[in-house]
Design a protein around this motif. Structure first.
Motif, PDB file in Angstrom:
ATOM      1  N   ILE A 117       2.210  33.073  52.744  1.00  0.00           N
ATOM      2  CA  ILE A 117       2.528  34.393  52.140  1.00  0.00           C
ATOM      3  C   ILE A 117       1.597  35.045  51.347  1.00  0.00           C
ATOM      4  O   ILE A 117       1.020  34.376  50.474  1.00  0.00           O
ATOM      5  CB  ILE A 117       3.968  34.098  51.431  1.00  0.00           C
ATOM      6  CG1 ILE A 117       5.094  33.634  52.213  1.00  0.00           C
ATOM      7  CG2 ILE A 117       4.399  35.624  50.912  1.00  0.00           C
ATOM      8  CD1 ILE A 117       5.588  34.432  53.300  1.00  0.00           C
ATOM      9  N   ASP A 118       0.884  35.975  51.939  1.00  0.00           N
ATOM     10  CA  ASP A 118      -0.122  36.700  51.154  1.00  0.00           C
ATOM     11  C   ASP A 118       0.638  37.519  49.980  1.00  0.00           C
ATOM     12  O   ASP A 118       1.417  38.279  50.216  1.00  0.00           O
ATOM     13  CB  ASP A 118      -0.726  37.874  52.165  1.00  0.00           C
ATOM     14  CG  ASP A 118      -1.965  38.528  51.182  1.00  0.00           C
ATOM     15  OD1 ASP A 118      -2.701  37.951  50.647  1.00  0.00           O
ATOM     16  OD2 ASP A 118      -2.148  39.838  51.626  1.00  0.00           O
ATOM     17  N   GLN A 119       0.027  37.147  48.651  1.00  0.00           N
ATOM     18  CA  GLN A 119       0.711  38.003  47.442  1.00  0.00           C
ATOM     19  C   GLN A 119       0.528  39.396  47.662  1.00  0.00           C
ATOM     20  O   GLN A 119       1.533  40.122  47.061  1.00  0.00           O
ATOM     21  CB  GLN A 119       0.117  37.384  46.386  1.00  0.00           C
ATOM     22  CG  GLN A 119       0.514  37.797  44.996  1.00  0.00           C
ATOM     23  CD  GLN A 119      -0.285  37.397  43.687  1.00  0.00           C
ATOM     24  OE1 GLN A 119      -1.445  37.407  43.884  1.00  0.00           O
ATOM     25  NE2 GLN A 119       0.214  36.852  42.867  1.00  0.00           N
ATOM     26  N   GLN A 120      -0.654  39.844  48.165  1.00  0.00           N
ATOM     27  CA  GLN A 120      -0.787  41.381  47.853  1.00  0.00           C
ATOM     28  C   GLN A 120       0.162  42.289  48.905  1.00  0.00           C
ATOM     29  O   GLN A 120       0.869  43.215  48.358  1.00  0.00           O
ATOM     30  CB  GLN A 120      -2.271  41.777  47.987  1.00  0.00           C
ATOM     31  CG  GLN A 120      -3.021  41.579  47.032  1.00  0.00           C
ATOM     32  CD  GLN A 120      -4.432  41.568  47.325  1.00  0.00           C
ATOM     33  OE1 GLN A 120      -4.763  42.789  47.687  1.00  0.00           O
ATOM     34  NE2 GLN A 120      -5.565  41.007  46.951  1.00  0.00           N
ATOM     35  N   THR A 159       5.729  29.448  45.308  1.00  0.00           N
ATOM     36  CA  THR A 159       6.631  29.083  46.493  1.00  0.00           C
ATOM     37  C   THR A 159       7.749  30.278  46.556  1.00  0.00           C
ATOM     38  O   THR A 159       8.276  30.343  45.561  1.00  0.00           O
ATOM     39  CB  THR A 159       7.130  27.621  46.556  1.00  0.00           C
ATOM     40  OG1 THR A 159       5.874  26.789  46.127  1.00  0.00           O
ATOM     41  CG2 THR A 159       7.548  27.381  47.635  1.00  0.00           C
ATOM     42  N   THR A 160       8.010  30.851  47.679  1.00  0.00           N
ATOM     43  CA  THR A 160       9.155  31.662  47.841  1.00  0.00           C
ATOM     44  C   THR A 160      10.492  30.710  47.922  1.00  0.00           C
ATOM     45  O   THR A 160      10.511  29.719  47.837  1.00  0.00           O
ATOM     46  CB  THR A 160       9.011  32.394  49.086  1.00  0.00           C
ATOM     47  OG1 THR A 160       9.270  31.289  50.421  1.00  0.00           O
ATOM     48  CG2 THR A 160       7.864  33.179  49.399  1.00  0.00           C
ATOM     49  N   ALA A 161      11.627  31.519  47.838  1.00  0.00           N
ATOM     50  CA  ALA A 161      12.766  30.863  47.740  1.00  0.00           C
ATOM     51  C   ALA A 161      13.164  30.011  48.851  1.00  0.00           C
ATOM     52  O   ALA A 161      13.861  29.070  49.062  1.00  0.00           O
ATOM     53  CB  ALA A 161      14.099  31.866  47.513  1.00  0.00           C
ATOM     54  N   GLY A 216      10.850  28.365  50.332  1.00  0.00           N
ATOM     55  CA  GLY A 216       9.691  27.086  50.502  1.00  0.00           C
ATOM     56  C   GLY A 216       8.601  27.416  51.193  1.00  0.00           C
ATOM     57  O   GLY A 216       7.588  26.747  51.381  1.00  0.00           O
ATOM     58  N   GLU A 217       8.332  28.851  51.234  1.00  0.00           N
ATOM     59  CA  GLU A 217       6.778  29.294  51.847  1.00  0.00           C
ATOM     60  C   GLU A 217       5.785  29.385  50.563  1.00  0.00           C
ATOM     61  O   GLU A 217       6.118  29.979  49.715  1.00  0.00           O
ATOM     62  CB  GLU A 217       6.977  30.490  52.548  1.00  0.00           C
ATOM     63  CG  GLU A 217       8.145  30.401  53.763  1.00  0.00           C
ATOM     64  CD  GLU A 217       8.706  31.682  54.352  1.00  0.00           C
ATOM     65  OE1 GLU A 217       8.405  32.662  53.627  1.00  0.00           O
ATOM     66  OE2 GLU A 217       9.266  31.726  55.081  1.00  0.00           O
ATOM     67  N   ALA A 218       4.717  28.786  51.039  1.00  0.00           N
ATOM     68  CA  ALA A 218       3.567  29.066  50.128  1.00  0.00           C
ATOM     69  C   ALA A 218       3.234  30.212  49.865  1.00  0.00           C
ATOM     70  O   ALA A 218       2.972  31.183  51.036  1.00  0.00           O
ATOM     71  CB  ALA A 218       2.439  27.885  50.515  1.00  0.00           C
ATOM     72  N   ILE A 219       2.714  30.639  48.561  1.00  0.00           N
ATOM     73  CA  ILE A 219       1.960  32.108  48.273  1.00  0.00           C
ATOM     74  C   ILE A 219       0.649  31.756  47.851  1.00  0.00           C
ATOM     75  O   ILE A 219       0.339  30.933  47.072  1.00  0.00           O
ATOM     76  CB  ILE A 219       2.890  32.562  47.170  1.00  0.00           C
ATOM     77  CG1 ILE A 219       4.432  32.867  47.522  1.00  0.00           C
ATOM     78  CG2 ILE A 219       2.332  34.100  46.826  1.00  0.00           C
ATOM     79  CD1 ILE A 219       5.153  33.481  46.480  1.00  0.00           C
ATOM     80  N   TYR A 220      -0.304  32.768  48.580  1.00  0.00           N
ATOM     81  CA  TYR A 220      -1.382  32.572  48.278  1.00  0.00           C
ATOM     82  C   TYR A 220      -2.076  33.917  47.868  1.00  0.00           C
ATOM     83  O   TYR A 220      -1.549  34.872  48.490  1.00  0.00           O
ATOM     84  CB  TYR A 220      -2.509  31.906  49.366  1.00  0.00           C
ATOM     85  CG  TYR A 220      -2.210  30.507  49.261  1.00  0.00           C
ATOM     86  CD1 TYR A 220      -3.030  29.552  48.586  1.00  0.00           C
ATOM     87  CD2 TYR A 220      -1.484  29.994  50.309  1.00  0.00           C
ATOM     88  CE1 TYR A 220      -3.035  28.309  48.699  1.00  0.00           C
ATOM     89  CE2 TYR A 220      -1.322  28.584  50.368  1.00  0.00           C
ATOM     90  CZ  TYR A 220      -1.938  27.683  49.605  1.00  0.00           C
ATOM     91  OH  TYR A 220      -1.762  26.387  49.737  1.00  0.00           O
TER      92      TYR A 220
END
Length: 987
Positions: free
Chosen positions: A374-377, A458-460, A462-466
């Motif tokens: 997941i892209d933060q922006q 991490t999202t709800a 379980g996906e990684a955020i970068y």
């Protein structure tokens, strides 16, 4: 020591012995005189331990001399061995995707497999190549034999286990090195390909000295061949170089999808995020701005899934033909004692460094758990893919891989005689081979650190955020930046054999028709290998192949052989041998392996009938065996990722009813692990072979040979592959195949139990991994004929000519995997025939040679066989739009008007048919020419043109081969015509 026997022999037969053994020149010349009976020294010829005066025996032996290798334009021993007409089986090509042994060269006699031919050097076994062939078997490497040290190569085809033990199923290749050589010869040769690339250099120095009690023979050789990559052959450097007839429906509609050079993909929508304007042009021509178009065949619609930087030539950095820089040396010495005993020792060393590549290092930005991040922006789920370029990593070599190899072989012994009629030889030795395979790869986590930075959360779900660093992502990086996440994976492997032997040969007593000769041998050996893949593989990065395993075993052997003249014109030979393999020790394994031992007794029998002075009628029968390769037994789980159809889910979901079991249906088409493990309780493969033929010296200087041969092998070890496991799992549980035909169990309930135990699925029923491995299953039988001829013509005005040819036709090939399988003729499914011929001419200071070989045709890739394997049904030709109907015998290349569920078939070709395809590719004919001129007594110049008419894989493409490199490259390389100049100086 050497013995002499009186016998009758014509001029040509003596000339053959002269060509094989220059040290017998005086005796051979005398035998060529008008006197009918002369004495010749006896020698040992491959296939027997009994010394004999006749070159030809009960089984055919093909002799290739060092002079022949040079005259025909070859630089290495392996180059000439591949032209042997008996080598009808193919081996992995240099360019083959997934090759486990990119710098090794195997030999496949009679199509029985590269692990079923025994390689000897001076009659002794050498260490196997350390890395397993195809990840499965141990085998011999023929490319590490220094040609400068070779006196001749003797090739016996057929079973020879009663003489040499295991592995001699299809034959024996015995490389005889120079001994007792007097003088020195220096050679320097340089050349190149006329199509570009592939520069070659060869320097060698061979010589020897002799004294009253001693001799020393030495050889040193440096050989360099540049590898050939896709960029060196523009006709093979890109996907769209495939013949148009092979293009599928999408490719014919929108062209090839651009191979990703640089892309960012929205995992939710599947759309590519367009690179900023001018991005692709920053990479020095390696990338181009491209739209990724997809085509929906069912709806006849084109969809643009966004822009990316496509690779200008996606196969530019892939290997076409291997190259290496090699240095080898050989030293042989003898010392004669006063009592007639002789001590000898030999040391050979080989070092090689080779470049290769089939998949340059790349960066993939995904999250292991979900396949995206997941892209933060933007808040979007993204996937990043990037193929690194040469400028970014610091040069072309950083995109390629390196094999560094070192092998050495030492032996020493004593020999002598006793009782005035027996010769004996005692020897010990050690052979060792080491390989270090270095692959340029990307450390996954470090690439995340460079392009994504630290994980932000991490999202709800379980996906990684970068937070993607787009400045770094969309711009070329520097070699220093690459150094932050690029690394070198190092796989190490070694093999060895320690051995000791004692043999004795001589005449036991005078029989009723001549002396009864005898030979006996006892041997002991310890064999081992060890694979040490990089410990980071599968953790920090993925590797193309990861092979694990290792261990040792001992062997004890004893054999005896007799030669009995039955009549003055009829001689019988017989031999028997016992081999025991045992005392296994596995390395790096937590499992306790109960392997036991393999004990085999083999024997042979041969007859030689000489009804006329110039005619030999011969025949032989031999049993043989092949002890299971150590990697068959001791291979430990070696993992590779595979993307394929989950056939069970395809059937259970009903997707097979609408032909939706391929790419695009992620429920049944996805990636899983394939593990390969050895099987400890394997039996030896056992076989037999027989030959019958004749040698006819038709007239002075004209001779023909012809032999009919047959080889059979039982309990043949084969790997049950991933495709068979997936098909059989689905068949065992549903009784169906994905083409909606009935599956037949080949081996009963036990077979299904074994298959199901090899499949691992998760709680949702998706494949996690499958385990393939070797089993004693198959039976194979091959039959054929070998024909050869030799003629010498000496003229007063035109010079002297020598003509020669060899021809092999493999008349029959049959193989059953399971006993209840049909056993159809498979001859048309592989190479069927080979021919090699040469003409040599010499007059005064000039000489010339013309050499040609013809490799018969092979089936095209669309030349299929039906699933039951009962007949050659042929594949199906595509429709005009590129769609290929099923080649199932029941459908007969017909596209049904309705689907299996009764609904109308939406295919535009519904209700229509195409024809069966029985096309073959080839034959391939290669011509070599050379001419030489002797400048002085000690100096000579040679000029070579190899493959003069440019037979190459880029101009012999298979019309239906879509995959790289579009041609039968196991038979034909991409090099094309080569020219070279050589200077020879003797002193």
């Amino acid at each position: 020591m050497a013995q002499s026997h009186r016998y009758r022999r014509n001029v040509l037969s003596s000339a053959l012995l002269l060509a094989m053994l220059p040290t017998l020149s005086v005796a051979a010349q005398e035998a060529a005189s008008s006197e009918p009976t002369k004495e010749l020294d006896t020698v040992t010829v491959t296939g027997s331990r009994i010394k004999r005066a006749q070159v030809e025996g009960p089984a055919p032996v093909n002799v290739i001399t060092a002079d022949q290798i040079k005259k025909e334009g070859f630089v290495t021993v392996y180059d000439v061995l591949t032209t042997l007409t008996e080598a009808t089986g193919t081996v992995e090509a240099d360019s083959q995707w997934g090759s486990h042994t990119p710098n090794a060269s195997g030999l496949n006699l009679r199509g029985m497999g590269p692990n079923r031919t025994l390689l000897l050097v001076n009659g002794r076994r050498v260490a196997d190549y350390p890395l397993p062939y195809g990840g499965e078997t141990n085998f011999s490497n023929y490319s590490n034999i220094p040609a400068a040290a070779v006196e001749r190569v003797e090739v016996l085809t057929g079973g020879a286990s009663a003489i040499y033990g295991s592995d001699a199923i299809a034959g024996v290749v015995n490389v005889i090195l120079k001994t007792n050589y007097d003088g020195d010869e220096f050679r320097i040769r340089g050349g190149s390909s006329t199509e570009g690339g592939r520069d070659t250099w060869d320097l060698s120095w061979a010589g020897g000295k002799t004294g009253q009690q001693w001799s020393v023979t030495y050889a040193l050789q440096y050989n360099k061949r540049d590898p050939l990559f896709g960029r060196d052959r523009p006709a093979m450097d890109d996907s769209d170089d495939a013949p148009y007839s092979s293009w599928n429906t999408e490719q014919r509609k929108v062209g090839f999808r651009p191979t990703v050079g640089l892309a960012l993909i929205d995992a939710g929508s599947g759309m590519r995020l367009a690179p900023p304007t001018g991005t692709c042009e920053k990479f020095g021509g390696e990338y181009y701005t491209a739209d990724r178009l997809t085509y929906n065949y069912a709806t006849d619609t084109i969809n643009n899934t966004g822009r990316l930087c496509g690779m200008s030539a996606d196969y530019a950095n892939w290997l076409l033909t291997g190259g290496a820089e090699n240095l080898s040396g050989n030293l042989y010495g003898t010392w004669d004692f006063a009592n007639g005993m002789q001590a000898w020792s030999n040391i050979a060393v080989y070092h090689s460094e080779a470049l290769w590549s089939t998949s340059p290092p790349s960066v993939y930005l995904v999250d292991d758990a979900n396949g995206y991040f997941i892209d933060q922006q933007s808040g979007s789920p993204l996937i990043g893919s990037r193929q690194l370029t040469a400028n970014e990593v610091g040069g072309m070599d950083k995109l390629r891989n390196t094999n560094r190899e070192l092998s050495w072989d030492w032996s020493a012994g004593l020999r002598g005689s006793f009782a005035d009629r027996f010769d004996w030889n005692a020897s010990v030795g050690r052979s060792y081979y080491r390989v270090e395979e270095r692959q340029n790869v990307v450390d996954e986590q470090k690439s995340y650190d460079y392009f994504l930075g630290p994980r932000l959360g991490t999202t709800a779900d379980g996906e990684a955020i970068y937070d993607l660093n787009e400045e770094r992502w969309w711009n070329p990086i520097t070699p220093a930046a690459y150094g932050q996440f690029g690394t070198v994976a190092v796989n190490k492997a070694a093999s060895w054999v320690n051995q000791a032997s004692f043999d004795v040969t001589g005449d036991l007593f005078e029989g009723w028709a001549g002396p009864i000769a005898f030979a006996a041998v006892v041997e002991a050996a310890q064999q081992g290998y060890k694979l040490n893949p990089d410990a980071r593989a599968g953790i920090d990065f993925d590797l193309q192949n990861v092979d694990r395993g290792g261990g040792e075993r001992t062997r004890y052997s004893a054999g005896v052989e007799f030669q009995v003249p039955l009549l003055t014109s009829l001689t019988a030979t017989a031999a028997a041998r016992y081999d025991r393999y045992g005392s296994y020790k596995a390395f790096n394994s937590a499992d306790t392996l109960d392997i036991g031992s393999q004990k085999e007794t083999t024997w042979n029998f041969g007859l030689e009938w000489r009804p006329l002075d110039n005619l030999l009628v011969r025949g032989s029968y031999a049993t043989s065996f092949h002890a299971p390769d150590m990697h068959y037994l001791l291979g430990q789980p070696s993992t590779a990722a595979e993307t394929s159809t989950d056939q069970l889910r395809c059937i259970q979901s009903g997707a097979y009813l609408v032909n939706n079991c391929g790419v695009g249906n992620t429920d049944v088409w996805y990636q899983f692990d394939v593990n390969r493990r050895g099987t400890p309780l394997l039996k030896s493969e056992t076989g037999d072979s027989w030959t019958v033929g004749f040698v006819w010296d038709v007239m002075q200087n004209l001779s023909f040979t012809a032999d009919y041969w047959a080889i059979s092998l039982d309990d043949m070890i084969v790997d049950v592959g991933s495709e068979e496991i997936l098909t059989s799992e689905a068949g065992c549980l549903t009784g169906k195949k994905i083409n909606n035909t009935t599956w037949t169990n080949p081996a009963g309930e036990a077979y299904c139990a074994g298959i199901l135990a090899r499949v691992n699925r998760d709680s949702e029923g998706r494949l996690v991994s499958i385990e393939r491995g070797p089993f004693n299953l198959a039976n194979r039988e091959v039959k054929g004929i070998d024909v050869s001829g030799r003629y010498r013509l000496d003229t007063d005005n035109w010079g002297d000519f020598q003509f020669g040819f060899n021809y092999t036709n493999q008349l029959s090939t049959k193989e059953q995997k399971y006993d209840n399988d049909p056993n159809p003729e498979r001859r048309d499914r592989d190479l069927r025939s080979k021919l090699r011929a040469s003409v040599a001419w010499q007059r005064g200071n000039w000489n010339a040679n013309v050499y040609a070989d013809r490799v018969g045709s092979v089936p095209g890739v669309r030349y299929h066989w039906n699933a039951a394997d009962t007949s050659t049904t042929g594949g199906c030709l595509p429709f005009a739009d590129g769609y290929v109907p099923s080649d199932s015998p029941g459908l007969n290349c017909h596209e049904p008007a309705t689907l299996p569920n009764g609904q109308p078939n939406p295919n535009p070709n519904a209700g229509q048919s195409t024809k069966r395809y029985f096309g073959r590719v080839g034959p391939f004919i290669t011509w070599n020419f050379n001419v030489g001129y002797r400048i002085s007594e000690h100096a000579k110049l040679n000029f070579y043109v190899n493959n003069a008419f440019n037979a190459a894989s880029w101009n012999h493409k298979d019309p239906y081969k879509l995959d790289y490199d579009f041609a039968p490259t196991r038979l034909l390389s991409a090099v094309g015509r080569e020219v070279a100049m050589e200077y020879v100086f003797t002193f």
